[in-house]
Design a protein around this motif. Sequence first.
Motif, PDB file in Angstrom:
ATOM      1  N   MET A   1       0.851  -1.196   0.000  1.00 37.47           N
ATOM      2  CA  MET A   1       0.000   0.000   0.000  1.00 37.47           C
ATOM      3  C   MET A   1       0.884   1.243   0.000  1.00 37.47           C
ATOM      4  O   MET A   1       1.860   1.328   0.740  1.00 37.47           O
ATOM      5  CB  MET A   1      -0.911   0.014   1.224  1.00 37.47           C
ATOM      6  CG  MET A   1      -1.853   1.197   1.274  1.00 37.47           C
ATOM      7  SD  MET A   1      -2.994   1.154   2.671  1.00 37.47           S
ATOM      8  CE  MET A   1      -1.867   1.418   4.040  1.00 37.47           C
ATOM      9  N   ALA A   2       0.553   2.189  -0.839  1.00 40.09           N
ATOM     10  CA  ALA A   2       1.302   3.435  -0.933  1.00 40.09           C
ATOM     11  C   ALA A   2       0.397   4.597  -0.553  1.00 40.09           C
ATOM     12  O   ALA A   2      -0.827   4.454  -0.457  1.00 40.09           O
ATOM     13  CB  ALA A   2       1.840   3.623  -2.352  1.00 40.09           C
ATOM     14  N   HIS A   3       1.017   5.752  -0.328  1.00 35.85           N
ATOM     15  CA  HIS A   3       0.244   6.953  -0.035  1.00 35.85           C
ATOM     16  C   HIS A   3       0.491   7.996  -1.118  1.00 35.85           C
ATOM     17  O   HIS A   3       1.640   8.272  -1.481  1.00 35.85           O
ATOM     18  CB  HIS A   3       0.615   7.552   1.317  1.00 35.85           C
ATOM     19  CG  HIS A   3      -0.181   8.785   1.638  1.00 35.85           C
ATOM     20  ND1 HIS A   3      -1.524   8.735   1.945  1.00 35.85           N
ATOM     21  CD2 HIS A   3       0.165  10.106   1.641  1.00 35.85           C
ATOM     22  CE1 HIS A   3      -1.967   9.964   2.148  1.00 35.85           C
ATOM     23  NE2 HIS A   3      -0.964  10.811   1.960  1.00 35.85           N
ATOM     24  N   PHE A   4      -0.601   8.549  -1.636  1.00 35.21           N
ATOM     25  CA  PHE A   4      -0.520   9.547  -2.692  1.00 35.21           C
ATOM     26  C   PHE A   4      -1.246  10.825  -2.265  1.00 35.21           C
ATOM     27  O   PHE A   4      -2.187  10.782  -1.473  1.00 35.21           O
ATOM     28  CB  PHE A   4      -1.153   9.019  -3.981  1.00 35.21           C
ATOM     29  CG  PHE A   4      -0.497   7.778  -4.515  1.00 35.21           C
ATOM     30  CD1 PHE A   4       0.639   7.868  -5.295  1.00 35.21           C
ATOM     31  CD2 PHE A   4      -1.000   6.522  -4.220  1.00 35.21           C
ATOM     32  CE1 PHE A   4       1.267   6.732  -5.778  1.00 35.21           C
ATOM     33  CE2 PHE A   4      -0.393   5.376  -4.696  1.00 35.21           C
ATOM     34  CZ  PHE A   4       0.742   5.476  -5.478  1.00 35.21           C
ATOM     35  N   THR A   5      -0.785  11.934  -2.818  1.00 33.08           N
ATOM     36  CA  THR A   5      -1.471  13.205  -2.625  1.00 33.08           C
ATOM     37  C   THR A   5      -1.933  13.704  -3.984  1.00 33.08           C
ATOM     38  O   THR A   5      -1.152  13.728  -4.946  1.00 33.08           O
ATOM     39  CB  THR A   5      -0.552  14.249  -1.971  1.00 33.08           C
ATOM     40  OG1 THR A   5      -0.183  13.793  -0.663  1.00 33.08           O
ATOM     41  CG2 THR A   5      -1.258  15.589  -1.845  1.00 33.08           C
ATOM     42  N   VAL A   6      -3.196  14.067  -4.084  1.00 32.88           N
ATOM     43  CA  VAL A   6      -3.754  14.601  -5.323  1.00 32.88           C
ATOM     44  C   VAL A   6      -4.167  16.040  -5.071  1.00 32.88           C
ATOM     45  O   VAL A   6      -5.004  16.317  -4.210  1.00 32.88           O
ATOM     46  CB  VAL A   6      -4.966  13.772  -5.791  1.00 32.88           C
ATOM     47  CG1 VAL A   6      -5.581  14.386  -7.049  1.00 32.88           C
ATOM     48  CG2 VAL A   6      -4.544  12.322  -6.056  1.00 32.88           C
ATOM     49  N   ILE A   7      -3.562  16.952  -5.811  1.00 34.37           N
ATOM     50  CA  ILE A   7      -3.839  18.377  -5.648  1.00 34.37           C
ATOM     51  C   ILE A   7      -4.747  18.848  -6.782  1.00 34.37           C
ATOM     52  O   ILE A   7      -4.361  18.825  -7.952  1.00 34.37           O
ATOM     53  CB  ILE A   7      -2.529  19.191  -5.633  1.00 34.37           C
ATOM     54  CG1 ILE A   7      -1.658  18.752  -4.459  1.00 34.37           C
ATOM     55  CG2 ILE A   7      -2.827  20.678  -5.553  1.00 34.37           C
ATOM     56  CD1 ILE A   7      -0.297  19.430  -4.415  1.00 34.37           C
TER      57      ILE A   7
ATOM     58  N   SER B   1      -8.134   9.850  -7.607  1.00 34.78           N
ATOM     59  CA  SER B   1      -8.122   9.597  -6.164  1.00 34.78           C
ATOM     60  C   SER B   1      -8.963   8.378  -5.800  1.00 34.78           C
ATOM     61  O   SER B   1      -8.519   7.502  -5.042  1.00 34.78           O
ATOM     62  CB  SER B   1      -8.642  10.830  -5.411  1.00 34.78           C
ATOM     63  OG  SER B   1      -7.821  11.951  -5.636  1.00 34.78           O
ATOM     64  N   LEU B   2     -10.165   8.314  -6.329  1.00 34.03           N
ATOM     65  CA  LEU B   2     -11.070   7.214  -5.991  1.00 34.03           C
ATOM     66  C   LEU B   2     -10.548   5.877  -6.516  1.00 34.03           C
ATOM     67  O   LEU B   2     -10.704   4.835  -5.867  1.00 34.03           O
ATOM     68  CB  LEU B   2     -12.468   7.490  -6.539  1.00 34.03           C
ATOM     69  CG  LEU B   2     -13.186   8.694  -5.926  1.00 34.03           C
ATOM     70  CD1 LEU B   2     -14.554   8.879  -6.574  1.00 34.03           C
ATOM     71  CD2 LEU B   2     -13.331   8.543  -4.420  1.00 34.03           C
ATOM     72  N   GLU B   3      -9.902   5.911  -7.681  1.00 40.48           N
ATOM     73  CA  GLU B   3      -9.341   4.664  -8.216  1.00 40.48           C
ATOM     74  C   GLU B   3      -8.160   4.197  -7.368  1.00 40.48           C
ATOM     75  O   GLU B   3      -7.996   2.994  -7.132  1.00 40.48           O
ATOM     76  CB  GLU B   3      -8.905   4.873  -9.676  1.00 40.48           C
ATOM     77  CG  GLU B   3      -8.409   3.614 -10.363  1.00 40.48           C
ATOM     78  CD  GLU B   3      -9.480   2.550 -10.561  1.00 40.48           C
ATOM     79  OE1 GLU B   3      -9.115   1.397 -10.859  1.00 40.48           O
ATOM     80  OE2 GLU B   3     -10.681   2.864 -10.419  1.00 40.48           O
ATOM     81  N   LEU B   4      -7.341   5.121  -6.905  1.00 39.92           N
ATOM     82  CA  LEU B   4      -6.228   4.757  -6.026  1.00 39.92           C
ATOM     83  C   LEU B   4      -6.749   4.164  -4.718  1.00 39.92           C
ATOM     84  O   LEU B   4      -6.189   3.183  -4.199  1.00 39.92           O
ATOM     85  CB  LEU B   4      -5.356   5.983  -5.743  1.00 39.92           C
ATOM     86  CG  LEU B   4      -4.476   6.453  -6.896  1.00 39.92           C
ATOM     87  CD1 LEU B   4      -3.880   7.824  -6.592  1.00 39.92           C
ATOM     88  CD2 LEU B   4      -3.358   5.438  -7.170  1.00 39.92           C
ATOM     89  N   ILE B   5      -7.819   4.733  -4.197  1.00 51.76           N
ATOM     90  CA  ILE B   5      -8.442   4.184  -2.991  1.00 51.76           C
ATOM     91  C   ILE B   5      -8.936   2.764  -3.268  1.00 51.76           C
ATOM     92  O   ILE B   5      -8.713   1.835  -2.477  1.00 51.76           O
ATOM     93  CB  ILE B   5      -9.626   5.063  -2.534  1.00 51.76           C
ATOM     94  CG1 ILE B   5      -9.132   6.437  -2.057  1.00 51.76           C
ATOM     95  CG2 ILE B   5     -10.438   4.356  -1.450  1.00 51.76           C
ATOM     96  CD1 ILE B   5      -8.480   6.450  -0.696  1.00 51.76           C
ATOM     97  N   TYR B   6      -9.587   2.582  -4.414  1.00 47.17           N
ATOM     98  CA  TYR B   6     -10.106   1.269  -4.797  1.00 47.17           C
ATOM     99  C   TYR B   6      -8.977   0.246  -4.914  1.00 47.17           C
ATOM    100  O   TYR B   6      -9.157  -0.938  -4.583  1.00 47.17           O
ATOM    101  CB  TYR B   6     -10.850   1.385  -6.126  1.00 47.17           C
ATOM    102  CG  TYR B   6     -11.317   0.065  -6.692  1.00 47.17           C
ATOM    103  CD1 TYR B   6     -12.437  -0.581  -6.174  1.00 47.17           C
ATOM    104  CD2 TYR B   6     -10.627  -0.531  -7.742  1.00 47.17           C
ATOM    105  CE1 TYR B   6     -12.860  -1.802  -6.687  1.00 47.17           C
ATOM    106  CE2 TYR B   6     -11.043  -1.763  -8.254  1.00 47.17           C
ATOM    107  CZ  TYR B   6     -12.156  -2.386  -7.724  1.00 47.17           C
ATOM    108  OH  TYR B   6     -12.559  -3.589  -8.233  1.00 47.17           O
ATOM    109  N   LEU B   7      -7.805   0.684  -5.351  1.00 45.63           N
ATOM    110  CA  LEU B   7      -6.657  -0.209  -5.520  1.00 45.63           C
ATOM    111  C   LEU B   7      -5.937  -0.483  -4.211  1.00 45.63           C
ATOM    112  O   LEU B   7      -4.933  -1.187  -4.189  1.00 45.63           O
ATOM    113  CB  LEU B   7      -5.676   0.393  -6.541  1.00 45.63           C
ATOM    114  CG  LEU B   7      -6.205   0.462  -7.982  1.00 45.63           C
ATOM    115  CD1 LEU B   7      -5.255   1.274  -8.864  1.00 45.63           C
ATOM    116  CD2 LEU B   7      -6.389  -0.938  -8.557  1.00 45.63           C
ATOM    117  N   GLY B   8      -6.453   0.080  -3.117  1.00 39.96           N
ATOM    118  CA  GLY B   8      -5.920  -0.248  -1.804  1.00 39.96           C
ATOM    119  C   GLY B   8      -4.922   0.734  -1.235  1.00 39.96           C
ATOM    120  O   GLY B   8      -4.286   0.451  -0.213  1.00 39.96           O
ATOM    121  N   HIS B   9      -4.775   1.896  -1.865  1.00 39.73           N
ATOM    122  CA  HIS B   9      -3.832   2.900  -1.386  1.00 39.73           C
ATOM    123  C   HIS B   9      -4.546   3.941  -0.529  1.00 39.73           C
ATOM    124  O   HIS B   9      -5.778   3.966  -0.445  1.00 39.73           O
ATOM    125  CB  HIS B   9      -3.134   3.575  -2.570  1.00 39.73           C
ATOM    126  CG  HIS B   9      -2.439   2.612  -3.476  1.00 39.73           C
ATOM    127  ND1 HIS B   9      -1.352   1.872  -3.081  1.00 39.73           N
ATOM    128  CD2 HIS B   9      -2.706   2.248  -4.764  1.00 39.73           C
ATOM    129  CE1 HIS B   9      -0.959   1.099  -4.085  1.00 39.73           C
ATOM    130  NE2 HIS B   9      -1.769   1.304  -5.110  1.00 39.73           N
TER     131      HIS B   9
END
Length: 217
Positions: free
Chosen positions: A1-7, A17-25
Motif C-alpha cells: 500500500m502506498a500513499h498519494f497526494t492529489v492536488i 483519487s477514488l481509483e487509487l483508494i479502490y486499488l488499496g492505497h
Amino acid sequence: MAHFTVIGLGRFGVAASLELIYLGHTVTGVDRDSKIAEQYVEDLTQSVICDATDEHSLRELDLAASDAVLVAIGEDLESSLLCILALKNLGVKEIWVKASSKAHHTIVSKLGVTRIIHPEEEMGIRIAQALNYPMVHNYLSIGHGLYVVDIQVKSALHNQPVSALLHDTQGVVDAILVKRGRQTFTQLSHDFVLQEHDTFLLCGSREALKLIAPRLV
C-alpha cells in the motif's frame, strides 16, 4: 500500500483519487475550495483545504512523505506552475502533472517533473483505437514502438490454435498469456487451443498487430 497526494479535486483529480483508494492505497486530496474539499471527506483518506500555490501552506502537509504527488490543476496554468515549483522546493521527488495544453506541457517539461499527463488526448486515442479495433478490449504502450493488447477471443477463433492467428507473425508478435475463467496460462505454444471468451494478451508493434486484426473479428 502506498500513499498519494492529489492536488486539485476536479473530475480528473477525483477520478484518480477514488481509483487509487479502490486499488488499496491511501490518498490525501487537496483543494483550495472548502466546499469541494469537504465534499470528499468521506471518500478519501484525508481531504484538505489548502492553497497549493502557497509553499508555506503545503509545507504543513508533509508532502515529501507521499510516494507521489499528482498535480491535477489543469486549467489554471499559473496555479499549476506555482504549485510545481513549491513541491520542488519542498523536496518532493515524484511529481505527476496534468497538462491542459501544449504550452502548459512545454513549460512543465522544463521543471523536471516525473510525468506529464494529457488525459483528454490520451482518452481520445484510446477511444479511437477501440472504435477502430472493437475486438481489442484494452491496450498499453510499453515504449520502443511496442504495445500489449488485451483481446477477447470471438467465436471465429474458438477451438483454433494460436498458430492460426500468429502464423505469419512469429518472432514479431508474442503470445503472453491466456486468461480462461479462473485459470491463467502463460506457457503458450503455437499449438495452444483458444476458446471463445478467453482473454488473450499479445505483444508486438502496432504494424504487426494491425496485420492480424482482421482475424480477430
